[in-house]
Scaffold this active site. Structure first.
Site, short mmCIF file in Angstrom:
data_model
loop_
_atom_site.label_atom_id
_atom_site.label_comp_id
_atom_site.label_asym_id
_atom_site.label_seq_id
_atom_site.Cartn_x
_atom_site.Cartn_y
_atom_site.Cartn_z
N ASP A 21 68.38 97.19 34.73
CA ASP A 21 69.12 97.34 35.98
C ASP A 21 69.68 98.75 36.18
O ASP A 21 70.20 99.08 37.24
CB ASP A 21 70.24 96.31 36.09
CG ASP A 21 71.27 96.41 34.96
OD1 ASP A 21 71.31 97.43 34.25
OD2 ASP A 21 72.05 95.45 34.79
N ASP B 238 64.18 109.10 20.08
CA ASP B 238 64.67 109.38 21.43
C ASP B 238 66.19 109.45 21.48
O ASP B 238 66.76 109.80 22.52
CB ASP B 238 64.16 108.33 22.43
CG ASP B 238 64.51 106.91 22.02
OD1 ASP B 238 63.95 106.44 21.01
OD2 ASP B 238 65.34 106.27 22.68
#
Length: 471
Positions: free
Chosen positions: A121, A244
């Protein structure tokens, strides 16, 4: 609007990011603004407290000079290669050059969906925002390289996790958001031009003394070794050391399931997603070295002789071990008040840690009490501690107490206290958040009654055993 932007990442080839604005929210309201950090960034202090600033920190207004974008990267997540990640819930507004001459990113975390959201989201719940604000600012006060928190705002909207929760956005500050994974994706795609442009920018921003990829790798290895040694000296567990989440600038970044140990357990894991203990406390140095090896692999295409590069880079990565050991020794020697760390101090340090592990000692409180008469209370085997203490007394210098007072915090952001802050905030009470923030950003100060409450180990019922990313 009070921010003087001077952007550099946005000038890289457009395929290295997605240019888009934050997604507006319905009813932004300020939780906290870090005016001391704003002053360092050169941001107008009257503006930063204004309603206009809240609109910017919520993503409802894009300020003049900003060039908002979501960065592209890939990464190894728990050792498994993911060929495309990227900022799935963050927007880099732009960069500023602070009053100290340092260039830093201003990023909104929780600012809505991007092309890299992977069905997420793009939002942040209130709890993770408060956690990152508290822990990142505590790390800054503890002297650990870290991203910073400039502001936190409520969005007025709900986000949906296990249950509906209030949404919030963190304004995060970093010397850059360039990660090992940022290099990896362009190497994996065979995009040498993008890789070269990224290398040039990284050297200019973080390693101006570097002349080539080898120098850049050496610099990253040294910074990662030093950073993780500092984590170890605080009992800090990052929780998700994917490539990451590994900043090439050597800052602690991405505080999702992070935690500080209470009881010293070398194999301790808090993160709910770390089922196999890959990122346990004791594994962090080896994982950092592994991440450096992945960074080295991503730099190979930039070398004129790639076969020779493998050998050169292997030697560089292998130097991580010595660099880490030297940094670790320096960190823990200071915690024992030793001004001139020596290799033979390692046995003294390690023997103390063994006793702490065997007796279930509180990591922070043990070191904080070593120079006091309360130290034996931290150990189950007082006789063994007494024998160790005699060795330590024979080794330490006259000024040991002053050194220890600046190396051993009285307080750290304990998990159960962060959870109490979040529970109160969800009920609309932010007083505990502000109280805890004030205490943990003065970690070396003598304890008053409030500070003493935050220095206390959790009871068995209070102890937090699992932490969560919040995505």
């Amino acid at each position: 609007m009070g921010i003087e932007f001077d952007n550099s990442f946005a000038k890289l080839p457009p395929r290295m990011f997605a240019r888009l604005a934050p997604v507006p929210v319905s009813a932004p309201s300020k939780i906290v603004v870090n005016t001391a950090l704003a002053a360092v960034l050169g941001i107008d202090l009257d503006w930063v407290e204004s309603e206009g600033a809240t609109e910017v920190f919520a993503g409802n207004t894009v300020p003049d000079g900003a060039d908002p974008l979501a960065q592209l990267y890939a990464g190894h997540q728990f050792g498994q290669w993911n060929p495309q990640l990227g900022d799935g819930r963050a927007i880099l507004l732009g960069e500023v050059v602070g009053t100290d001459g340092i260039r830093r990113d201003i990023q909104l975390k929780g600012s809505g969906q991007t092309p890299f959201s992977r069905s997420g989201d793009g939002r942040s719940a209130l709890g993770p925002v408060l956690r990152e604000y508290i822990v990142s600012e505590a790390m800054q006060a503890l002297g650990v390289p870290t991203t910073r928190s400039l502001a936190a705002v409520m969005t007025g909207d709900l986000v949906y996790r296990e249950t509906p929760q209030p949404g919030a956005i963190l304004t995060r500050i970093a010397q850059s958001h360039i990660r090992v994974g940022t290099f990896q994706i362009h190497a994996a795609r065979g995009d040498r031009d993008a890789l070269n442009a990224l290398q040039t920018l990284t050297i200019d921003r973080h390693f101006p003394e570097a002349k080539d990829p080898t120098d850049l790798l050496d610099g990253v290895v040294i910074r990662q070794a030093s950073l993780v040694a500092q984590w170890m000296g605080l009992g800090f567990i990052h929780g998700v050391m994917n490539t990451d989440n590994c900043s090439v600038a050597g800052e602690t970044i991405d505080y999702g399931p992070c935690a500080f140990m209470d009881t010293y357990v070398p194999g301790k894991v808090f993160s709910s997603i770390d089922q196999m203990g890959r990122y346990a406390y004791a594994n962090q140095p080896a994982i950092a070295a592994w991440n450096c090896a992945q960074f080295a692999t991503s730099l190979i295409p930039l070398m004129p002789d790639q076969e020779a590069a493998i050998e050169i880079f292997t030697e560089s990565v292998n130097r991580f071990s010595d660099a880490y050991k030297t940094a670790w020794r320096k960190v823990f020697a200071a915690k024992l008040g030793l001004t001139d760390p020596r290799e033979d101090d390692d046995a003294l340090i390690e023997d103390l840690l063994v006793q702490m592990a065997q007796g279930g000692s509180d990591f922070t409180n043990t070191f904080a009490s070593l120079s006091t008469t309360d130290a034996p209370d931290q150990f189950a085997d007082r006789d063994a501690f007494s024998r160790w203490e005699k060795r330590w007394i024979a080794r330490r210098d006259n000024g040991f107490a002053a050194i220890m007072s600046q190396a051993n915090p009285q307080v750290i952001p304990r998990n159960h206290q962060i959870e109490a802050v979040i529970v109160a905030a969800l009920a609309g009470d932010f007083s505990k958040f502000h109280e805890m923030l004030a205490v943990v950003t003065a970690p070396f100060d003598p304890l008053n009654d409030t500070g003493a409450a935050y220095a206390r180990s959790p009871t068995q019922a209070e102890a937090v055993t699992r932490t969560f990313c919040g995505t």
